[in-house]
Scaffold this active site. Structure first.
Site, PDB file in Angstrom:
ATOM      1  N   ILE A 151       0.836  -1.200   0.000  1.00  0.00           N
ATOM      2  CA  ILE A 151       0.000   0.000   0.000  1.00  0.00           C
ATOM      3  C   ILE A 151       0.867   1.245   0.000  1.00  0.00           C
ATOM      4  O   ILE A 151       0.649   2.171  -0.789  1.00  0.00           O
ATOM      5  CB  ILE A 151      -0.949  -0.019   1.211  1.00  0.00           C
ATOM      6  CG1 ILE A 151      -1.972  -1.143   1.051  1.00  0.00           C
ATOM      7  CG2 ILE A 151      -1.653   1.326   1.366  1.00  0.00           C
ATOM      8  CD1 ILE A 151      -2.842  -1.373   2.265  1.00  0.00           C
ATOM      9  N   ASP A 170      10.724   2.723   6.750  1.00  0.00           N
ATOM     10  CA  ASP A 170      10.337   1.335   6.964  1.00  0.00           C
ATOM     11  C   ASP A 170      11.480   0.647   7.705  1.00  0.00           C
ATOM     12  O   ASP A 170      12.661   0.948   7.456  1.00  0.00           O
ATOM     13  CB  ASP A 170      10.066   0.629   5.629  1.00  0.00           C
ATOM     14  CG  ASP A 170       9.257  -0.649   5.801  1.00  0.00           C
ATOM     15  OD1 ASP A 170       8.122  -0.704   5.291  1.00  0.00           O
ATOM     16  OD2 ASP A 170       9.746  -1.603   6.443  1.00  0.00           O
ATOM     17  N   ASP A 253      -9.386   5.551   9.764  1.00  0.00           N
ATOM     18  CA  ASP A 253     -10.256   4.482   9.279  1.00  0.00           C
ATOM     19  C   ASP A 253     -10.272   3.300  10.238  1.00  0.00           C
ATOM     20  O   ASP A 253     -11.088   2.393  10.086  1.00  0.00           O
ATOM     21  CB  ASP A 253      -9.786   4.016   7.893  1.00  0.00           C
ATOM     22  CG  ASP A 253     -10.734   3.029   7.245  1.00  0.00           C
ATOM     23  OD1 ASP A 253     -11.954   3.303   7.229  1.00  0.00           O
ATOM     24  OD2 ASP A 253     -10.268   1.977   6.757  1.00  0.00           O
ATOM     25  N   GLU A 258     -13.355  -1.593  17.881  1.00  0.00           N
ATOM     26  CA  GLU A 258     -14.313  -1.422  16.795  1.00  0.00           C
ATOM     27  C   GLU A 258     -15.510  -2.339  16.996  1.00  0.00           C
ATOM     28  O   GLU A 258     -15.350  -3.476  17.460  1.00  0.00           O
ATOM     29  CB  GLU A 258     -13.649  -1.726  15.447  1.00  0.00           C
ATOM     30  CG  GLU A 258     -12.491  -0.799  15.118  1.00  0.00           C
ATOM     31  CD  GLU A 258     -11.836  -1.112  13.770  1.00  0.00           C
ATOM     32  OE1 GLU A 258     -12.298  -2.066  13.096  1.00  0.00           O
ATOM     33  OE2 GLU A 258     -10.886  -0.406  13.400  1.00  0.00           O
ATOM     34  N   HIS A 281     -13.604   1.618   9.074  1.00  0.00           N
ATOM     35  CA  HIS A 281     -12.732   0.539   8.595  1.00  0.00           C
ATOM     36  C   HIS A 281     -13.144   0.080   7.196  1.00  0.00           C
ATOM     37  O   HIS A 281     -13.342  -1.113   6.923  1.00  0.00           O
ATOM     38  CB  HIS A 281     -12.763  -0.648   9.562  1.00  0.00           C
ATOM     39  CG  HIS A 281     -11.506  -1.471   9.518  1.00  0.00           C
ATOM     40  ND1 HIS A 281     -10.986  -2.103  10.620  1.00  0.00           N
ATOM     41  CD2 HIS A 281     -10.674  -1.775   8.493  1.00  0.00           C
ATOM     42  CE1 HIS A 281      -9.892  -2.773  10.281  1.00  0.00           C
ATOM     43  NE2 HIS A 281      -9.686  -2.587   8.996  1.00  0.00           N
ATOM     44  N   GLY A 283     -11.334   1.025   4.342  1.00  0.00           N
ATOM     45  CA  GLY A 283     -10.244   1.261   3.396  1.00  0.00           C
ATOM     46  C   GLY A 283     -10.248   0.312   2.223  1.00  0.00           C
ATOM     47  O   GLY A 283     -10.031   0.706   1.076  1.00  0.00           O
ATOM     48  N   GLY A 284     -10.512  -0.967   2.485  1.00  0.00           N
ATOM     49  CA  GLY A 284     -10.549  -1.948   1.403  1.00  0.00           C
ATOM     50  C   GLY A 284     -11.951  -2.301   0.960  1.00  0.00           C
ATOM     51  O   GLY A 284     -12.140  -3.256   0.200  1.00  0.00           O
TER      52      GLY A 284
END
Length: 395
Positions: A151, A170, A253, A258, A281, A283-284
């Site tokens: 991503i 990273d 998100d 949750e 949530h 995003g996808g």
């Protein structure tokens, strides 16, 4: 063979598995541990998303389970070690919703830079607030990406096409795409970025890694996004920096806690703060991504059922299989010296002619696939009796 699919997994998965002759029970919400154990009795395959947890207790209580599919990117909701030790391969969809998450991030970066959510709210309240105050182009601004995986890397490319400068950090050594520049530390990134976006995985080591100290190091009036995992940032610290004006806006998100089902109540300290975008949530959660995820993970589960394949499994040795004739023996075992000799000795005692055999190992787990000619009624029982055997299946 029975399949349990939870959390509104796309109907494409149900179609694929049903047409293959499997009995599918598809349910809309997540299940808690006790409910899940009850629902998995007699079930061979399970499909989940992010809200259902396959704990060690669940896996040990469900001996009929032969494979699990995470119809999402992450797998931290599964005890992968316990699954491997039970001979249960776990599959996910590491690429299928990448584009959807990236597009949401791009949309939120632009919306927050232009304060569109606030303008929209005022218009619905009947207020005509025509002003450029606090509104900026994203062109020329610096995007800091924390986590340069699938991503993060794709976001890097799209952000550059908008004219943004991209820096990333990273913990692994990653190849920079385009003109993106790697930062040697998170501190370096925070000192330079006008927008900071998190795209890290859900490993335990990432819990609360982005907290008060990191928010404090962000540039004045920077924007913060988290579309990765809810436990990786300190919500209270973010709220303080938003209310003080140090951070100009945020897009979230994911949240530490949750709801398990759509339509359930949601409460957060982040609600009703200006220039904050909250999404549940999603995003996808595009039609394209969910179709692709349903097709991909269902295909992996079906391949394991029909051929024993484990290619792209996240927790057991990977073997890419081909169609076969005759009898195929799938043997998951403890990876210790001499195990293959003892395995093949059982075949020899059955006068089994081995036409194909392959072995793959991963840590202390070994996985052997053996094709033998003829029928051998007691073979599975005898292989199960081997001391090293974790699971044996004959197809």
């Amino acid at each position: 063979m029975k399949v349990l699919l939870l959390e509104n997994i796309h109907s494409e998965a149900t179609r694929i598995l049903t047409e293959a002759g499997l009995e599918v029970d598809a349910r809309p919400g997540a299940l808690g541990e006790d409910e899940l154990i009850e629902a998995l009795q007699g079930v061979s395959l399970v499909g989940i998303r992010s809200a259902t947890h396959l704990t060690e207790r669940v896996i040990q209580s469900c001996p009929d389970l032969i494979a699990a599919g995470c119809f999402c990117i992450g797998t931290n909701q599964v005890n992968l070690g316990a699954a491997a030790n039970a001979g249960v391969p776990v599959f996910n969809a590491p690429y299928s919703n990448t584009r959807s998450v990236v597009e949401l991030a791009i949309g939120e970066i632009i919306s927050l830079a232009r304060r569109l959510n606030e303008k929209n709210r005022l218009m619905h309240e009947g207020v005509w607030d025509k002003s450029a105050a606090g509104s900026h182009e994203v062109r020329g601004r610096t995007l800091g990406i924390v986590g340069y995986g699938n991503i993060g890397a794709q976001l890097s490319v799209l952000a550059e096409s908008l004219g943004m400068s991209v820096i990333f950090y990273d913990i692994a050594d990653k190849l920079a795409l385009g003109n993106a520049r790697r930062c040697e530390s998170l501190d370096e990134l925070l000192a330079e970025a006008d927008v900071v976006t998190l795209h890290v995985d859900g490993r335990a080591a990432n819990k609360d890694f982005f907290g008060e100290a990191q928010f404090e190091m962000m540039k004045d009036r920077a924007i913060f996004l988290n579309l990765s995992r809810g436990h990786v940032y300190d919500v209270d610290a973010l709220v303080r920096h938003l209310k003080s004006g140090h951070i100009a806006g945020a897009g979230l998100d994911v949240f530490p806690t949750e709801p398990k089902k759509a339509g359930s109540p949601f409460s957060s300290e982040l609600q009703n703060i200006p220039n904050v975008i909250l999404t549940p949530h999603v995003g996808g959660s595009t039609k394209e991504a969910q179709v692709d995820i349903g097709r991909f993970v269902a295909g992996k589960l079906l391949d394991h059922v029909n051929t024993g394949g484990t290619q792209m499994s996240v927790n057991v040795p990977q073997i890419n299989t081909e169609p076969f004739e005759g009898t195929r023996v799938l043997h998951m075992h403890h990876n210790v010296p001499g195990v293959m000799a003892r395995l093949n000795n059982v075949f020899a005692n059955h006068d089994g002619n081995i036409t194909f055999q392959t072995l793959s190992t991963r840590g202390n787990i070994g996985y052997a696939i053996t094709d033998v000619s003829g029928e051998h009624p007691n073979l599975q029982h005898e292989l199960a009796e081997l001391e090293e055997t974790i699971r044996v299946r004959v197809i």
